[in-house]
Design a protein around this motif. Structure first.
Motif, PDB file in Angstrom:
ATOM      1  N   LEU A   1       0.842  -1.198   0.000  1.00 25.63           N
ATOM      2  CA  LEU A   1       0.000   0.000   0.000  1.00 25.63           C
ATOM      3  C   LEU A   1       0.877   1.248   0.000  1.00 25.63           C
ATOM      4  N   MET A   2       0.585   2.179  -0.901  1.00 22.42           N
ATOM      5  CA  MET A   2       1.256   3.472  -0.982  1.00 22.42           C
ATOM      6  C   MET A   2       0.321   4.528  -0.404  1.00 22.42           C
ATOM      7  N   VAL A   3       0.851   5.399   0.463  1.00 22.90           N
ATOM      8  CA  VAL A   3      -0.012   6.363   1.149  1.00 22.90           C
ATOM      9  C   VAL A   3       0.571   7.774   1.078  1.00 22.90           C
ATOM     10  N   CYS A   4      -0.264   8.719   0.663  1.00 22.37           N
ATOM     11  CA  CYS A   4       0.081  10.145   0.740  1.00 22.37           C
ATOM     12  C   CYS A   4      -1.084  10.865   1.427  1.00 22.37           C
TER      13      CYS A   4
ATOM     14  N   PHE B   1       0.091  -7.455  -5.160  1.00 24.19           N
ATOM     15  CA  PHE B   1      -1.069  -6.569  -5.290  1.00 24.19           C
ATOM     16  C   PHE B   1      -0.654  -5.212  -4.738  1.00 24.19           C
ATOM     17  N   VAL B   2      -0.869  -4.165  -5.513  1.00 27.54           N
ATOM     18  CA  VAL B   2      -0.493  -2.809  -5.101  1.00 27.54           C
ATOM     19  C   VAL B   2      -1.752  -1.952  -5.058  1.00 27.54           C
ATOM     20  N   ASP B   3      -1.842  -1.106  -4.034  1.00 31.45           N
ATOM     21  CA  ASP B   3      -2.976  -0.189  -3.900  1.00 31.45           C
ATOM     22  C   ASP B   3      -2.442   1.121  -3.327  1.00 31.45           C
ATOM     23  N   SER B   4      -3.309   2.106  -3.209  1.00 30.17           N
ATOM     24  CA  SER B   4      -2.921   3.380  -2.610  1.00 30.17           C
ATOM     25  C   SER B   4      -4.076   3.955  -1.807  1.00 30.17           C
TER      26      SER B   4
END
Length: 149
Positions: free
Chosen positions: A5-8, A32-35
């Motif tokens: 998981l990518m978070v901004c 699996f990639v998410d944001s």
């Protein structure tokens, strides 16, 4: 399957780029990639048009992404959680329920030993060149993260 998981902050500039870049470099059968964002300003919206443009120019389509807020259950659903800056990192860590949750959270740029400043700059108030710079920084660091997975 490894889940990342990518978070901004708002989930419309940096984390969608990181999501798209990393996803384009990894095998979807294994990863699996998410944001997500730490704030709920843009829930349900597409990424910023400038993020979509710089991604498109690099052959990456992020137009189907929709902004969502980081939630506590993300600690259960993801193996790695990468924060784009120290503010996002601290916001995520405040939600950590235990040491197991906390161990999953890292600053995205910690993987890039050439960078003294560990904050991916937020290009939101800038122009397209700011988005291009952020894309290049994320792209370079994504390769380093992949080596460490």
């Amino acid at each position: 399957m490894t889940r990342i998981l990518m978070v901004c902050l708002g989930n419309i500039c940096r984390s969608p780029l990181a999501h798209g870049i990393l996803e384009s470099k990894l095998n979807s059968l294994d990863y699996f990639v998410d944001s997500a964002g730490t704030a709920s300003y843009h829930i349900g919206k597409k990424p910023d048009k400038r993020s979509m443009e710089v991604a498109f120019n690099a052959g990456i389509d992020i137009t189907t992404q929709q902004a969502r807020a980081f939630i506590t259950s993300d600690f259960d659903d993801f193996d790695y959680i990468f924060a784009m800056d120290e503010s996002n990192y601290h916001d995520i860590m405040r939600l950590a329920r235990n040491q197991e949750d906390a161990k999953k959270v890292k600053l995205f740029l910690d993987a890039n030993k050439t960078r003294f400043d560990k904050n991916v700059p937020d290009p939101y108030y800038g122009d397209i060149s700011d988005f291009e710079y952020v894309f290049d920084l994320i792209n370079e660091t994504a390769d380093l993260i992949i080596r460490g997975l």
